[in-house]
Scaffold this motif. Structure first.
Motif, PDB file in Angstrom:
ATOM      1  N   VAL A 191      12.105  -6.001  -5.163  1.00 28.30           N
ATOM      2  CA  VAL A 191      11.391  -4.843  -4.649  1.00 28.30           C
ATOM      3  C   VAL A 191      10.004  -5.339  -4.257  1.00 28.30           C
ATOM      4  O   VAL A 191       9.358  -6.049  -5.030  1.00 28.30           O
ATOM      5  CB  VAL A 191      11.292  -3.738  -5.708  1.00 28.30           C
ATOM      6  CG1 VAL A 191      10.386  -2.609  -5.233  1.00 28.30           C
ATOM      7  CG2 VAL A 191      12.679  -3.208  -6.056  1.00 28.30           C
ATOM      8  N   GLU A 192       9.599  -4.968  -3.057  1.00 30.67           N
ATOM      9  CA  GLU A 192       8.298  -5.451  -2.584  1.00 30.67           C
ATOM     10  C   GLU A 192       7.336  -4.289  -2.423  1.00 30.67           C
ATOM     11  O   GLU A 192       7.696  -3.244  -1.886  1.00 30.67           O
ATOM     12  CB  GLU A 192       8.491  -6.172  -1.244  1.00 30.67           C
ATOM     13  CG  GLU A 192       7.248  -6.873  -0.760  1.00 30.67           C
ATOM     14  CD  GLU A 192       7.477  -7.573   0.577  1.00 30.67           C
ATOM     15  OE1 GLU A 192       8.642  -7.937   0.872  1.00 30.67           O
ATOM     16  OE2 GLU A 192       6.503  -7.718   1.330  1.00 30.67           O
ATOM     17  N   LEU A 193       6.138  -4.501  -2.904  1.00 31.64           N
ATOM     18  CA  LEU A 193       5.122  -3.459  -2.785  1.00 31.64           C
ATOM     19  C   LEU A 193       4.103  -3.879  -1.743  1.00 31.64           C
ATOM     20  O   LEU A 193       3.675  -5.036  -1.725  1.00 31.64           O
ATOM     21  CB  LEU A 193       4.405  -3.258  -4.125  1.00 31.64           C
ATOM     22  CG  LEU A 193       5.263  -2.723  -5.272  1.00 31.64           C
ATOM     23  CD1 LEU A 193       4.477  -2.774  -6.577  1.00 31.64           C
ATOM     24  CD2 LEU A 193       5.733  -1.310  -4.982  1.00 31.64           C
ATOM     25  N   PRO A 194       3.714  -2.940  -0.856  1.00 33.43           N
ATOM     26  CA  PRO A 194       2.637  -3.264   0.089  1.00 33.43           C
ATOM     27  C   PRO A 194       1.307  -3.418  -0.661  1.00 33.43           C
ATOM     28  O   PRO A 194       1.222  -3.047  -1.831  1.00 33.43           O
ATOM     29  CB  PRO A 194       2.608  -2.059   1.028  1.00 33.43           C
ATOM     30  CG  PRO A 194       3.238  -0.945   0.276  1.00 33.43           C
ATOM     31  CD  PRO A 194       4.190  -1.554  -0.711  1.00 33.43           C
ATOM     32  N   SER A 195       0.311  -3.917   0.022  1.00 32.25           N
ATOM     33  CA  SER A 195      -0.956  -4.180  -0.663  1.00 32.25           C
ATOM     34  C   SER A 195      -1.513  -2.870  -1.246  1.00 32.25           C
ATOM     35  O   SER A 195      -1.332  -1.798  -0.672  1.00 32.25           O
ATOM     36  CB  SER A 195      -1.954  -4.816   0.296  1.00 32.25           C
ATOM     37  OG  SER A 195      -2.193  -3.935   1.370  1.00 32.25           O
ATOM     38  N   PRO A 196      -2.179  -2.980  -2.370  1.00 38.04           N
ATOM     39  CA  PRO A 196      -2.640  -1.772  -3.060  1.00 38.04           C
ATOM     40  C   PRO A 196      -3.784  -1.108  -2.283  1.00 38.04           C
ATOM     41  O   PRO A 196      -4.578  -1.793  -1.645  1.00 38.04           O
ATOM     42  CB  PRO A 196      -3.133  -2.300  -4.406  1.00 38.04           C
ATOM     43  CG  PRO A 196      -3.468  -3.729  -4.169  1.00 38.04           C
ATOM     44  CD  PRO A 196      -2.539  -4.203  -3.117  1.00 38.04           C
ATOM     45  N   ARG A 197      -3.845   0.212  -2.326  1.00 42.75           N
ATOM     46  CA  ARG A 197      -4.885   0.891  -1.551  1.00 42.75           C
ATOM     47  C   ARG A 197      -5.410   2.150  -2.234  1.00 42.75           C
ATOM     48  O   ARG A 197      -6.275   2.812  -1.707  1.00 42.75           O
ATOM     49  CB  ARG A 197      -4.342   1.238  -0.174  1.00 42.75           C
ATOM     50  CG  ARG A 197      -3.121   2.152  -0.243  1.00 42.75           C
ATOM     51  CD  ARG A 197      -2.237   2.007   0.951  1.00 42.75           C
ATOM     52  NE  ARG A 197      -2.786   2.628   2.143  1.00 42.75           N
ATOM     53  CZ  ARG A 197      -2.040   2.997   3.188  1.00 42.75           C
ATOM     54  NH1 ARG A 197      -0.731   2.775   3.169  1.00 42.75           N
ATOM     55  NH2 ARG A 197      -2.584   3.543   4.226  1.00 42.75           N
ATOM     56  N   PHE A 198      -4.880   2.511  -3.389  1.00 40.58           N
ATOM     57  CA  PHE A 198      -5.240   3.823  -3.932  1.00 40.58           C
ATOM     58  C   PHE A 198      -6.250   3.773  -5.072  1.00 40.58           C
ATOM     59  O   PHE A 198      -6.676   4.804  -5.554  1.00 40.58           O
ATOM     60  CB  PHE A 198      -3.986   4.578  -4.369  1.00 40.58           C
ATOM     61  CG  PHE A 198      -3.012   4.769  -3.249  1.00 40.58           C
ATOM     62  CD1 PHE A 198      -3.329   5.624  -2.201  1.00 40.58           C
ATOM     63  CD2 PHE A 198      -1.809   4.087  -3.206  1.00 40.58           C
ATOM     64  CE1 PHE A 198      -2.443   5.799  -1.139  1.00 40.58           C
ATOM     65  CE2 PHE A 198      -0.921   4.254  -2.157  1.00 40.58           C
ATOM     66  CZ  PHE A 198      -1.232   5.109  -1.116  1.00 40.58           C
ATOM     67  N   GLY A 199      -6.620   2.564  -5.502  1.00 35.04           N
ATOM     68  CA  GLY A 199      -7.621   2.470  -6.574  1.00 35.04           C
ATOM     69  C   GLY A 199      -7.237   3.332  -7.752  1.00 35.04           C
ATOM     70  O   GLY A 199      -6.097   3.302  -8.213  1.00 35.04           O
ATOM     71  N   ARG A 200      -8.198   4.103  -8.231  1.00 36.31           N
ATOM     72  CA  ARG A 200      -7.912   4.932  -9.406  1.00 36.31           C
ATOM     73  C   ARG A 200      -7.438   6.328  -9.012  1.00 36.31           C
ATOM     74  O   ARG A 200      -7.260   7.195  -9.857  1.00 36.31           O
ATOM     75  CB  ARG A 200      -9.143   4.981 -10.307  1.00 36.31           C
ATOM     76  CG  ARG A 200     -10.354   5.541  -9.642  1.00 36.31           C
ATOM     77  CD  ARG A 200     -11.660   5.266 -10.385  1.00 36.31           C
ATOM     78  NE  ARG A 200     -12.778   5.735  -9.594  1.00 36.31           N
ATOM     79  CZ  ARG A 200     -13.240   6.975  -9.630  1.00 36.31           C
ATOM     80  NH1 ARG A 200     -12.715   7.855 -10.443  1.00 36.31           N
ATOM     81  NH2 ARG A 200     -14.248   7.349  -8.855  1.00 36.31           N
ATOM     82  N   HIS A 201      -7.244   6.563  -7.726  1.00 37.50           N
ATOM     83  CA  HIS A 201      -6.866   7.909  -7.283  1.00 37.50           C
ATOM     84  C   HIS A 201      -5.341   8.078  -7.272  1.00 37.50           C
ATOM     85  O   HIS A 201      -4.696   8.065  -6.220  1.00 37.50           O
ATOM     86  CB  HIS A 201      -7.448   8.196  -5.901  1.00 37.50           C
ATOM     87  CG  HIS A 201      -8.932   8.309  -5.925  1.00 37.50           C
ATOM     88  ND1 HIS A 201      -9.583   9.324  -6.592  1.00 37.50           N
ATOM     89  CD2 HIS A 201      -9.898   7.520  -5.406  1.00 37.50           C
ATOM     90  CE1 HIS A 201     -10.881   9.164  -6.469  1.00 37.50           C
ATOM     91  NE2 HIS A 201     -11.118   8.071  -5.768  1.00 37.50           N
TER      92      HIS A 201
END
Lengths: 338, 172, 743
Positions: free
Chosen positions: A215-225
């Motif tokens: 399973v591949e995850l795209p780069s993280p973008r949501f921080g603590r939200h």
């Protein structure tokens, strides 16, 4: 259990070939769902292909700044993996909301994706169930349907997908890598799980002989939200009545990107892009959250026992989005819902 | 001596497990779970069967150091693994600290979920993910106790964690 | 007195603890025998009707199968009720007789038994068994069945029917300024002890059987199998030293015992039969119950009438009964009381006693109604209870042997901080959560049973106390060891308690909270008799003892001494040796004092206080704190006693918030027959629980003990439900209070 033979696959090709050669073959890894179903005689594979010795473990950063999670990575290893926990806390939280520490130790990433429904009729071979025995009828529609689907159900089937992890993966737009007799392919998680339609016996779109490899995850973008909010009939170790995975990218007081997925309400993690789009460009507000909730729940229908899920889901969506906007994700151990 | 299944019609698979430090070689049918192997073949009945479905935690054992539900493990798949059961943690005359803490806190009544609770608690401490009482309770929630000894179990685990922390401090 | 070892009343760690925490305690399915066969039960798919044909061929041909038993080829079981009625727990009606005919009485009824050479082969062959049925429409809905409710024609033995009306409740109600009438319901529950039912029958040859079975009293299964199979009681031994929880469900023998014994006798070999978790839902359950409670009061909160009517589910074939409404005539001083109790028949298995049978249900309804009345009167709920405090048992018009309920109210309220409760509902909050404080009263009858025990001292100065009672987790091993150690002045390490075996002195089933009072009194009496024997022996050995009466003797770790002359001591080893045997034994039978019980009513009481947190928007309920203040006479072991109350509180929490057995109304089948969907509380649900034992001096038995097994659960569900009302202003009258009911 129906007697079966056992094959320990030595390579992925070995496993794929074995599945193709014998139609009654099933892949087994963690076994936490399949062994249970076999004991109930819901599943009766003629041969089990054990893939646990294949090199499908590990959590590796990708060139795109994301993460590639080997299909055999146990749920607990993923949840506690330093980089996964840091960059994808929504996923870690969702995993830790599910099952128990013991089950998470055994259950794998790929197996979690392929979990089967907990509909009580599916589990009881003395009853009619189209998913278990196609054409036999759906007992849940007029029977016990407290945990049945409110969205995307069909005349044939009202089952829900029980996974927590998948709800977060849906929100995170994970890519599922599979390999089969015709080679390797990748598909968005949204395309992995099916709606029941008139073929509820099929949970997923995989072809025969295909094995999930990663399973591949795209780069993280949501921080603590973000927040994973799970509501259930006891405070732990129970399947979701409704769960929400919410993730927001906020800049300058406005939502840039929104991701919203529901668990416990449909045959697959429920996500509608338009509902998310309603949030994007606007300042986070209760009114905006309510609008998104209403869009996501558009067309929801109850069967009696599960009617409550519609208002519950609406409130849970608003709450999870509030938590996400506040940067105050739901704790899975402190049971107060902030 | 290990007992083997020798029945007509059954496909037997050789399995080697290290159980509580002892190497056990068996030939079993693939349908045999680790739980039934322990209880019926090796007569290690300390590991309990409460539901046989992964819904109660009474069968919790440590496989390669990780806590798992033995009822959902096919024994053939664990070939070559190291298994620790409640019998391998301590004896009545030489209790493991977690076993002693359970006795001291009266953390059980009927005793049937207890081996699973203790194996789970030992793993919980080793995992190091639980720091608060809430976290202990959440991460122990896969072990049901119908006698309702939960608060005493949490206290026993807290004692062991405090003792381990104290011992670590003393060593540093 | 510092040379007297005091154990009674102190928190002694469980003497069976080391065995339990190391996995060495062996339960019924854990006895290993050479050549043992394994059983597995095939269960009915329908709830009502007849088996037209059974398909057994596939199972018979499956690997490892030794035999398949069913009703089809007469298994030789008696065809009349009488032998089955030897079950001491039998209730009026016709007891369930497996394999007696083709009739199906409930879904999951055993229709065949597979015996095979391994657990897996038995299980897998049983799954191959199917049947054709002539199905009839089952009735499992109590709301529908109540139209045909009836007063049970024959009362269940030991269960008093409701007392006759006193005063005129209807007239008083009509005339009262404040009135309330509401319906309450508690969902059906299943006991779900962690250990499933299991029986291992060891074939010892010559027709001799050693039966290891899960039971709350070994004598009952022995009597039962001897009657059903016509066995010589001398050839049957029943053993059950450890019981993995029971909560009432192992009072009556179940089909695991009957079928395992049938197989062993048929095949003349040892057989084990363990039931599955799913099959645990095919026997005894806490019956679905509908309550109507009507209360009236004066403006100042004096009750002027109480009416409580209950309709309770039972099976089609037996009239199971509990004391459900009687408490409503007992708990408060009220001149006008009418109580009624009816049954309604369902196509289910027969319900059974489950922790505080009757009281847990009836007192939920009464105490929820009292809370509603307090709210209507604008009187503090605790104050309302105090204003109506009963100083006498008005049901039987008798004084109480002791009743320190006021102290429970006072001490519980103080520890809990009841005074911080604001009277208005929805008036307390903490962040997103509404905070609610609620309370309720608990009550259970303090009973005793005739009970035998034996005490034996050996030459090493080790004492064994023995009786046939069961330790189902209560701590019986420990308290009996404490009583014995203290009586003989021995360190407890030198005392062994032996329980759960029909070769030991006879004990009743362990239930109803009578175990500590009955077994404890019996052991105490046996030790007293042993002391007399030891002193008599000493008299013959040492002149200093010639005229010594028991009051002059002191029993210490070293032996018997004279109080007046501690130097004059005869060692136990010398006593035993002189008596010429392995040990000196005394066996006695304890009989409850009937004169006393005729004169006094004896009850345990509790005051339960609950703090809940409710998420206002989502309806998620957390119980943050429970305080249970208990008056139960003398507490023999505060540690194990506290555990009993904790356990009751957690089960009460389950009743309030989680537990509900769910039937498919069309199929008549339980659809959550597992621990994943039938929710018992988990670690995360269990709150901080504080237990207070108030001092209570009681004389009903020499130990001053009343018993603790049931009282811990009574009142808990009401306290939590009342707290949920205080938090939310919503009155949910149908337990469990799941979040959907608050949306």
């Amino acid at each position: 259990m129906t007697p079966f033979s056992y094959l320990r696959a030595q390579s992925l090709q070995d496993a794929i070939a074995a599945l193709a050669a014998e139609p009654g073959s099933r892949v087994i890894a963690g076994g936490t769902n399949l062994v249970d179903l076999m004991k109930y005689d819901v599943e009766a594979p003629r041969r089990l292909v054990d893939i646990t010795r294949l090199p499908l473990h590990g959590v590796i950063p990708t060139d795109a700044g994301g993460l590639r999670i080997g299909a055999l990575t146990p749920n607990s290893d993923l949840a506690y993996h330093p980089q996964a926990a840091r960059d994808y806390p929504l996923l870690a939280s969702a995993i830790l909301a599910g099952a128990s520490a013991q089950l998470r130790n055994a259950a794998t990433t790929g197996g979690n994706l392929l979990q089967r429904t907990r509909c009580p009729y599916f589990y009881d071979v003395a009853t009619a169930c189209n998913k278990r025995a196609p054409g036999s009828g759906c007992s849940a529609r007029t029977g016990i349907n407290r945990n049945a689907a409110i969205l995307g159900a069909s005349e044939a089937c009202v089952a829900t997908h029980p996974s927590d992890m998948c709800v977060a993966l849906a929100a995170l737009e994970a890519i599922v890598h599979v390999e089969g007799p015709n080679g390797a392919r990748a598909l968005p998680i949204a395309d992995l799980h099916r709606l029941p339609g008139d073929a509820p016996e099929r949970d997923v779109t995989l072809d025969r002989g295909e094995i999930i490899t990663a399973v591949e995850l795209p780069s993280p973008r949501f921080g603590r939200h973000h927040s994973y909010l799970k509501l259930r009939d006891r405070l732990s170790y129970a399947f979701a009545l409704v769960s929400v995975a919410a993730a927001l990218e906020i800049a300058g007081g406005r939502v840039v990107t929104a991701r919203l997925a529901l668990g416990g309400v449909a045959h697959k993690p429920w996500r509608i892009r338009e509902a998310e789009a309603l949030l994007e460009g606007a300042a986070p507000s209760r009114a905006a959250f309510a609008e998104a909730a209403d869009r996501l729940l558009q067309g929801a229908v109850g069967l009696g026992g599960n009617d409550f899920k519609i208002p519950l889901a609406r409130r849970a969506i608003i709450r999870a989005l509030t938590q996400a906007a506040d940067g105050a994700p739901q704790s899975q151990s402190r049971k107060v819902i902030n | 001596m290990d007992q083997n299944d020798r029945r007509p019609g059954a496909e037997l698979v050789p399995v080697t497990l290290v159980v509580n430090g002892e190497t056990r070689r068996l030939e079993i049918e693939p349908a045999v779970t680790l739980l039934d192997l322990l209880r019926e073949r090796l007569h290690l009945t300390g590991t309990k069967k409460g539901c046989d479905q992964g819904q109660c935690g009474a069968c919790t054992v440590l496989v390669d150091g990780r806590r798992v539900n033995a009822c959902l493990q096919l024994a053939v798949m664990r070939d070559g693994c190291d298994v620790v059961t409640i019998e391998g943690l301590g004896t009545p005359d030489d209790l493991h600290p977690m076993q002693a803490a359970f006795v001291a806190r009266d953390a059980f009544q009927c005793g049937y979920c207890t081996p699973g609770q203790i194996c789970s608690a030992v793993a919980l401490v080793a995992e190091g993910q639980a720091r608060t009482p809430d976290e202990i309770r959440e991460l122990m929630s896969g072990n049901l106790c119908r006698c309702g000894a939960y608060s005493n179990i949490a206290a026993a685990i807290g004692d062991v964690m405090a003792g381990a922390a104290g011992a670590k401090e003393a060593a540093e | 007195m510092n040379d007297v070892l005091a154990y009674v009343g102190r928190p002694q760690p469980r003497v069976d603890g080391p065995l339990k925490v190391t996995g060495r305690a062996r339960y019924a399915a854990e006895v290993a025998v050479e050549g043992m066969a394994y059983g597995a039960v095939a269960s009915s798919a329908i709830a009502r009707g007849r088996i037209r044909s059974l398909h057994l061929a596939a199972a018979k041909a499956a690997p490892g199968v030794i035999a398949v038993l069913s009703h089809e080829r007469d298994p030789g079981l008696p065809d009349e009720d009488d032998p089955y009625l030897k079950d001491m727990g039998a209730v009026p009606g016709s007891p369930f007789r497996p394999f007696c005919d083709d009739r199906i009485h409930f879904s999951g009824q055993p229709i065949a038994l597979v015996i095979a050479d391994s657990h897996e082969h038995a299980r897998d062959a049983a799954a191959l068994i199917t049947a054709d049925y002539d199905a009839e429409t089952p009735q499992v809905d109590l709301m529908a069945a109540k139209a045909a409710a009836y007063v049970p024609p024959e009362p269940r033995s030991g269960i008093p029917p409701p007392p006759p009306p006193r005063g005129d409740a209807q007239a008083a109600f009509a005339a009262a300024p404040v009135r309330l009438q509401e319906d309450y319901r508690v969902a059906a529950e299943h006991h779900n002890p962690m250990e499933t039912m299991a029986t291992t029958v060891v074939w010892e040859g010559d027709g001799r059987l050693a039966i290891h079975t899960k039971t709350q009293g070994v004598n009952n299964p022995k009597t039962y199998v001897c009657a059903v199979f016509g066995l010589d009681p001398d050839a049957v031994r029943v053993i059950s030293p450890f019981v993995g929880g029971a909560f009432g469900m192992a009072l009556r023998p179940h089909y695991d015992l009957l079928l395992a014994t049938l197989a062993a006798l048929t095949l003349k070999r040892s057989v084990r039969l363990t039931l599955t978790r799913q099959q645990m839902y095919t026997m005894g359950w806490r019956p679905d119950t509908l309550h109507t409670v009507a209360l009236s009061a004066s403006e100042d909160g004096r009750l002027t009438s109480i009416r409580h009517a209950a309709v309770q589910a039972t099976s089609r074939y037996e009239d199971y009964q509990e004391p459900t409404v009687n408490w409503s005539g007992l708990l408060y001083a009220c001149p006008n009381v009418t109580l009624s109790y009816e049954l309604a028949k369902l196509d289910t298995s027969t319900p059974s006693d489950m922790r505080a049978p009757g009281a847990a249900l009836g007192l939920y309804a009464l105490e929820a109604a009292m809370d509603e009345l307090a709210s209507r009167l604008k009187i503090d709920p605790l104050e309302l209870r105090l204003r109506n405090y009963a100083e006498r048992d008005f049901n039987e018009d008798k004084p109480f042997s002791s009743k320190e309920l006021k102290a429970c109210y006072r001490q519980g309220a103080e520890r809990f901080g009841w005074d911080r409760r604001r009277p208005e509902p929805r008036s307390m909050r903490d962040g997103s959560e509404l905070v609610g404080l609620g309370m309720a009263t608990g009550c259970w009858e303090a009973m005793m049973q005739p009970h035998a025990a034996r005490a034996t001292l050996d030459a090493e100065g080790r004492l064994e106390v023995a009786c046939g009672t069961a330790d189902i987790g209560t701590g019986a091993y420990t308290i009996l060891s404490q009583i014995a150690a203290e009586a003989l002045g021995l360190p407890i390490e030198r005392v062994t308690a032996k329980l759960g075996d029909t070769t030991l002195p006879k004990a009743p089933v362990e239930g109803g909270s009578w175990g500590a009072a009955s077994a404890g009194s019996a052991v105490q009496a046996a030790c007293a008799a042993l002391k007399e024997k030891l002193l008599a022996q000493a008299r013959g050995m040492n002149g200093a003892f010639a005229n010594a009466a028991i009051a002059h003797a002191r029993f210490t770790a070293d032996g018997v001494a004279l109080a007046s002359d501690p130097a004059a001591t005869v060692a136990y080893a010398d006593l035993v040796r002189a008596a010429g045997g392995d040990g000196i034994a005394a066996e006695t039978e304890f009989e409850p004092d009937e004169e006393f019980t005729k004169k006094y009513a004896s009850y345990t009481h509790s005051a339960v206080f609950a703090e809940v947190r409710v998420d206002e928007e989502l309806g998620v309920i957390r119980v943050a704190r429970l305080v249970s203040a208990v008056a139960a006479g003398r507490i023999l072991n505060p540690a194990t006693a506290r555990s009993q109350i904790l356990g009751g509180a957690v089960m009460g929490l389950g009743m309030a918030l989680h537990e509900e057995t769910v039937w498919d109304a069309t199929l008549g089948r339980i659809m959550n027959a597992n621990l994943g969907e039938y929710h018992i509380p988990s670690h995360a649900d269990a709150p901080d629980i504080e237990v207070i034992f108030v001092d209570e001096d009681d004389r009903a038995n020499p130990l001053g003990v009343k018993g603790l097994g049931e009282i811990g659960i009574v009142g808990v569900a009401a306290a939590i439900a009342n707290a949920v009302f205080h938090a939310t202003g919503r009155r949910v009258r149908h337990l469990p209070i799941t979040l959907d009911k608050l949306l």
